[in-house]
Design an enzyme around this catalytic site. Structure first.
Site, short mmCIF file in Angstrom:
data_model
loop_
_atom_site.label_atom_id
_atom_site.label_comp_id
_atom_site.label_asym_id
_atom_site.label_seq_id
_atom_site.Cartn_x
_atom_site.Cartn_y
_atom_site.Cartn_z
N GLU A 145 37.60 29.84 47.08
CA GLU A 145 38.56 29.65 46.00
C GLU A 145 39.87 29.16 46.61
OE1 GLU A 145 40.13 31.71 41.91
OE2 GLU A 145 39.72 33.01 43.59
N ALA A 279 42.09 39.82 48.84
CA ALA A 279 40.66 40.01 48.65
C ALA A 279 40.11 38.86 47.81
CB ALA A 279 40.38 41.33 47.94
N MET A 280 38.79 38.69 47.84
CA MET A 280 38.19 37.58 47.09
C MET A 280 36.89 38.05 46.44
SD MET A 280 38.21 34.46 46.11
CE MET A 280 36.92 33.89 45.02
N ASN A 282 34.04 36.92 45.47
CA ASN A 282 32.75 36.25 45.56
C ASN A 282 31.65 37.06 44.89
OD1 ASN A 282 33.99 34.41 47.51
ND2 ASN A 282 33.92 36.21 48.84
N GLU A 315 38.88 43.17 42.03
CA GLU A 315 37.80 42.24 42.41
C GLU A 315 36.52 42.53 41.62
OE1 GLU A 315 38.96 39.85 43.85
OE2 GLU A 315 40.77 40.78 44.67
N HIS A 318 36.52 41.08 38.22
CA HIS A 318 36.16 39.66 38.24
C HIS A 318 34.66 39.42 38.14
CE1 HIS A 318 39.89 37.60 38.93
NE2 HIS A 318 40.14 38.12 40.12
N GLU A 337 42.80 35.85 36.57
CA GLU A 337 43.68 36.72 37.35
C GLU A 337 44.47 37.70 36.48
OE1 GLU A 337 43.02 37.11 40.17
OE2 GLU A 337 42.08 35.27 40.87
N1 BES Z 1 40.79 35.43 43.36
C1 BES Z 1 41.77 36.11 44.12
C2 BES Z 1 41.84 35.67 45.55
C3 BES Z 1 42.54 34.37 45.80
C4 BES Z 1 43.90 34.30 45.77
C5 BES Z 1 41.84 33.22 46.09
C6 BES Z 1 44.55 33.10 45.99
C7 BES Z 1 42.46 32.03 46.30
C8 BES Z 1 43.83 31.96 46.27
C9 BES Z 1 41.52 37.61 44.09
O1 BES Z 1 40.80 38.05 43.00
C10 BES Z 1 42.84 38.26 44.00
O2 BES Z 1 43.47 38.13 43.00
N2 BES Z 1 43.25 38.97 45.04
C11 BES Z 1 44.54 39.61 45.07
C12 BES Z 1 44.41 41.10 45.07
C13 BES Z 1 44.68 41.76 43.78
C14 BES Z 1 44.74 43.26 43.93
C15 BES Z 1 45.83 41.27 42.98
C16 BES Z 1 45.21 39.18 46.35
O3 BES Z 1 44.57 38.52 47.16
O4 BES Z 1 46.37 39.51 46.53
ZN ZN Z 2 41.87 38.12 41.28
#
Ligand code: BES
Ligand code: ZN
Length: 883
Positions: A145, A279-280, A282, A315, A318, A337
């Protein structure tokens, strides 16, 4: 119909005449050479005659001679076509495969071989480093992503091209290799093994994942029987227990909430040592930073614990919101998000009710409100014209404003109706894609309320209103004006769900403010209170009850005074107390209210002892203390003292040592207050921190510095000027080098640059560039830079810009360099200097961050001017200090 590959150059989206149905992917990573090779066979549906197949590929060497298209794959005999031209547009990251005749409508198979590098940029297919038996090793990891699947294999790399994926990996036999689905077969062939994975359901490319390395795991399963595992570095699997527990419970909870079972046969979650985001999600293989997944009873703080819970819950949300139902295009990223963020609070609140999570949610809302008060903000639904613009919208607007407007809508519609509608939405769009309007349509149908009209004003338009509230006899007059931190008034208009309370939470009203102004008759409102109470001591009106609305309120003097009394008399809810202080702080920054009156308001919080409220109060205090340095050098010390006086009583009650049976929130509060007192320069707290630190160095087993108070002590050590700040830096660095715990490392990095000594700040910045600090961790050091160090940091950034850009350009981490270094400045001249430096260096990936930072600088400059002309400031500060 296109006649030349050139016609596909510079297009934001891939053409629709061909789309993938199924990918058969074989990949062979070489971990020591940091390279990989692969072969793809993609079943493609041609829906309109074309001579070209247009897909994405980036930094891949696609072997031209291997490309074939088997037309009419289902017919026999099918036709095997070799391309007549193959063109790769590097800038647009697309691959055009041309044939000398038209491809027939129907199903075909595109096959191709390719090679690439396991890069060190934390995107695409990359390598992360870890230690095993004292040796440095590589693992292979994917992060796709938003638009980096194309760096691993040629594909239709847009969320709406959902397909099924069947993966095969060839890896060294001794390693663990994971992907989205469980393995169905494994064959060992000498030093290599081949692992065949089950085919995935329909899914988007950005959710495909692979991890290859040495890991331990622990396992559990959901009520439904889904196997859940946490993978960690060898020897650390115990630290996965907490996340495993949260994961299993969240899956069970979401299954009920969305009325849809978890769609895959297994879920793996894994900690990756080099990871750009937190985190991601997937599908079936969620990847995390170590700090966001691992929890250790003895080594992690209460706030680490919360972060793990929230991240896991986010996550996993998602897996439904995002993975099962996916946004149609990145314009609707917030659907992913914003929703995952909102739902994560719901899950964590249900798992840990004692954390008072919904009140803590106001932290997120505050970030959203702050960013969205900039002219350089953007609407939640934002137009995307090029792939390079996507990274920048993973920001507080998509996440925090997104989550906040969902909370606003839920509170307007009611929790039950809202949940029912969400479940229908998930059912309706499962394995498919949706736009923002699709969600509104389902909610509107289920609720019978004008959801689309209401919500469109919040998602298609940037910014939000401040509601001016004025009492005129028995009328409460309301007016909405777009709020901007630079003091101007934007043209925006919203449909605002107004809620209000008068004198008691039992007396409330709600309605939609649709026009610029409206009037609420409060006669019957106040009649329910005793006659003498009206306008008397108990008279108060609070709008936006519990801050469910994404707006601010500016009360007239009389109403404001009533609220101050209500706070002192402890009549207000935690959320309302937070809302009042946050609104008031923002209005001061925008020069709509004086700092003098803000200080008077803060005084009303002097015997507050709740963590959630004090976390906002302290952040306001720290904001004031920073601006005071430039605005009122003469008063600076007194203002600091005033703020210290405000926080000290509660801090003293809590002390440094943990008490038996203490609540989670009190543990958080102790840490919060000690850190704030150190930052405000409170001598006694600094001395005690330094004292404990020294005992701790001599005796690492001491209980004097548990994880929750360690950050305060580290900052105390770094804030001490004199010879010991040098010694402190070295001592901290020593701990950094000795520890293997990521959370401990992050605490230290966040302290190193906080010294008032410029030479030490510089040293910390240079340390960041060494390979002792992972690229993923730069933002800790950047976030810690002291006010005294801002000029040094700016000079350093200019000198090192080429290197910094080269190293961090491919993730959103590059934006942190700009915002952390530029935003602390407070003069228009500096803003000019910074824009001149970047004039010929600007890139789409950090353009937004730069503009926003410059805007913040100008806002501070304007605020300072206004503070300097406040006639009663000094007198008020001194008066309040006497109390
Ligand atoms: N989908 C995102 C990860 C992501 C962020 C991918 C930016 C590509 C670009 C993931 O679900 C996410 O939102 N992660 C957050 C953590 C969350 C607790 C808000 C992060 O990485 O901060
Ligand atoms: Zn997210």
């Amino acid at each position: 119909m296109a006649v030349s590959p050139e016609e596909f150059r510079g297009q934001a989206r891939l053409p629709l005449f061909a789309s993938p149905l199924r990918y058969d992917l074989r990949l062979r990573p070489d971990l020591s050479a940091c390279a990989f090779s692969g072969a793809a066979a993609v079943v493609v549906i041609i829906s309109a005659p074309t001579r070209f197949l247009v897909l994405n590929a980036a930094e891949l060497a696609v072997d031209r001679s291997s490309i074939r298209f088997q037309a009419n794959a289902r017919l026999s005999p099918s036709e095997d076509l070799a391309p007549s031209e193959v063109v790769q547009f590097e800038e647009d990251e697309i691959l055009v495969v041309g044939f000398d005749r038209e491809l027939p409508v129907g199903e075909g198979v595109l096959t191709m071989d390719f090679t690439g590098t396991l890069n060190d940029q934390m995107r695409g297919f990359y390598r992360s480093k870890y230690e095993y038996n004292g040796e440095s090793r590589n693992m292979a990891v994917t992060q796709f992503e938003a638009v980096d699947a194309r760096r691993c294999f040629p594909c239709w790399d847009e969320p709406a091209f959902k397909a099924k994926f069947k993966l095969t990996l060839e890896v060294p036999s001794e390693l663990v290799a994971l992907s989205n689905m469980p393995a169905v077969k494994e064959t060992v062939n000498g030093p290599l093994k081949t692992i065949y994975y089950e085919e995935t359901p329909l899914m988007s490319t950005y959710l495909v994942a692979i991890v290859v390395g040495l890991f331990d795991y622990i396992e559990s399963s959901t009520l439904q029987g889904t196997k859940v595992r946490i993978y960690t570095q060898v020897g650390k699997s115990n630290q996965g227990k907490f996340a495993l527990d949260v994961a299993v419970k969240s899956l069970d909870l979401y299954k009920d909430y969305f009325a849809t079972p978890y769609p895959l046969p297994k879920l793996d979650m894994i900690a990756i040592p080099d990871f750009a985001a937190g985190a991601m999600e997937n599908y079936g293989l969620v990847t995390y930073r170590e700090t966001a997944l691992l929890y250790d009873e003895l080594l992690s703080s209460a706030s680490n614990k919360q972060q793990v819970a929230i991240t896991v819950a986010h996550e996993l949300a998602h897996q439904w919101f995002g993975n099962l139902v996916t946004m149609e295009w990145w314009t609707h990223l917030w659907l992913n998000e914003g929703f995952a963020s909102w739902v994560s609070y719901l899950a964590v609140d249900s798992l840990f009710p004692e954390w008072n999570n919904w009140t803590q949610f106001l932290d997120e809302m505050t970030s959203g409100l702050k960013l969205d008060a900039l002219a350089e903000s953007h609407p939640i639904e934002v137009e995307i014209n090029h792939a390079s613009e996507i990274d920048a919208i993973f920001d507080s607007i998509s996440y925090d404003k997104g989550a906040s407007v969902i909370r606003m809508l839920q509170s307007y519609l009611g929790a039950e109706r809202f949940q029912k509608a969400l479940a229908s939405y998930i059912k309706k769009y499962a394995y498919s894609n949706a736009k923002t309007e699709d969600l509104w349509a389902v909610l509107e149908e289920e609720s019978g309320e004008p959801v689309k009209d209401l919500m469109t004003t919040w998602t298609k338009q940037q910014g939000y209103p401040v509601i001016y509230a004025k009492l005129n006899g028995h009328d409460l007059e309301l007016e909405q004006v777009q709020f901007l931190s630079d003091g101007s008034s934007g043209p925006g208009m919203w449909i605002v769900p107004i809620t209000s309370c008068c004198g008691s939470y039992d007396v409330h009203k709600k309605f939609l403010l649709k026009d610029k102004t409206d009037t609420v008759h409060i006669e019957e409102f106040t009649a329910s209170q005793s006659a003498d109470a009206e306008k008397g001591k108990n008279f108060w009106i609070k709008l936006n009850i519990d801050q469910t609305g994404f707006y601010r309120v500016k009360y007239d003097e009389e109403l404001a005074a009533g609220l101050v009394n209500a706070i002192k008399a402890k009549k207000l809810s935690l959320m309302d107390k937070i809302g009042i202080v946050e609104d008031s702080y923002s209005l001061s920054i925008a020069c709509k209210q004086t700092l003098t009156s803000l200080l008077r308001l803060l005084n009303a919080y002097h015997d507050e002892s709740d963590f959630t409220v004090l976390s906002h109060v302290t952040s306001v205090c720290l904001g004031i203390s920073k601006i005071a340095v430039d605005a009122t050098p003469d008063l600076n010390k007194d203002i600091k003292q005033l703020l210290i006086n405000l926080l000290l009583p509660t801090a003293k009650k809590l002390g440094w040592d943990r008490k038996d049976g203490e609540s989670h929130l009190d543990v958080m509060l102790r840490s919060l207050l000690l850190i704030a007192l150190v930052r405000l320069g409170h001598d006694e707290t600094i001395h005690e921190g330094v004292r404990r630190f020294h005992i701790c160095i001599g005796d690492s087993k001491t209980s004097l510095l548990p994880p929750d108070t360690r950050k305060a002590a580290y900052l105390a050590v770094m804030r001490t000027v004199s010879t010991s700040s040098r010694a402190g830096y070295d001592a901290l660095l020593k701990i950094y080098r000795e520890t293997v715990e990521a959370q401990e490392k992050s605490r230290i990095l966040g302290s190193l640059s906080s010294s008032p000594d410029k030479a030490i700040v510089l040293e910390a910045l240079n340390f960041m560039l060494t390979d002792e600090v992972r690229n993923q961790d730069s933002f800790y050091i950047l976030g810690g830079i002291s006010l005294e160090g801002r000029e040094v940091a700016w000079v350093w950034l200019k000198q090192n810009w080429d290197h910094v850009f080269k190293t961090w350009r491919s993730s959103s981490l590059i934006s942190d360099f700009i915002s952390s270094v530029v935003s602390p400045f407070t003069s228009d001249e500096k803003a000019v200097e910074v824009s001149e430096f970047f004039a010929d260096r600007i890139k789409p990936s950090f353009q937004r961050a730069l503009k926003q930072s410059l805007e913040r600088v100008r806002i501070s400059a304007r605020w300072i001017e206004s503070i300097r002309s406040e006639p009663n400031l000094a007198q008020t500060v001194h008066e309040l200090l006497q109390r």
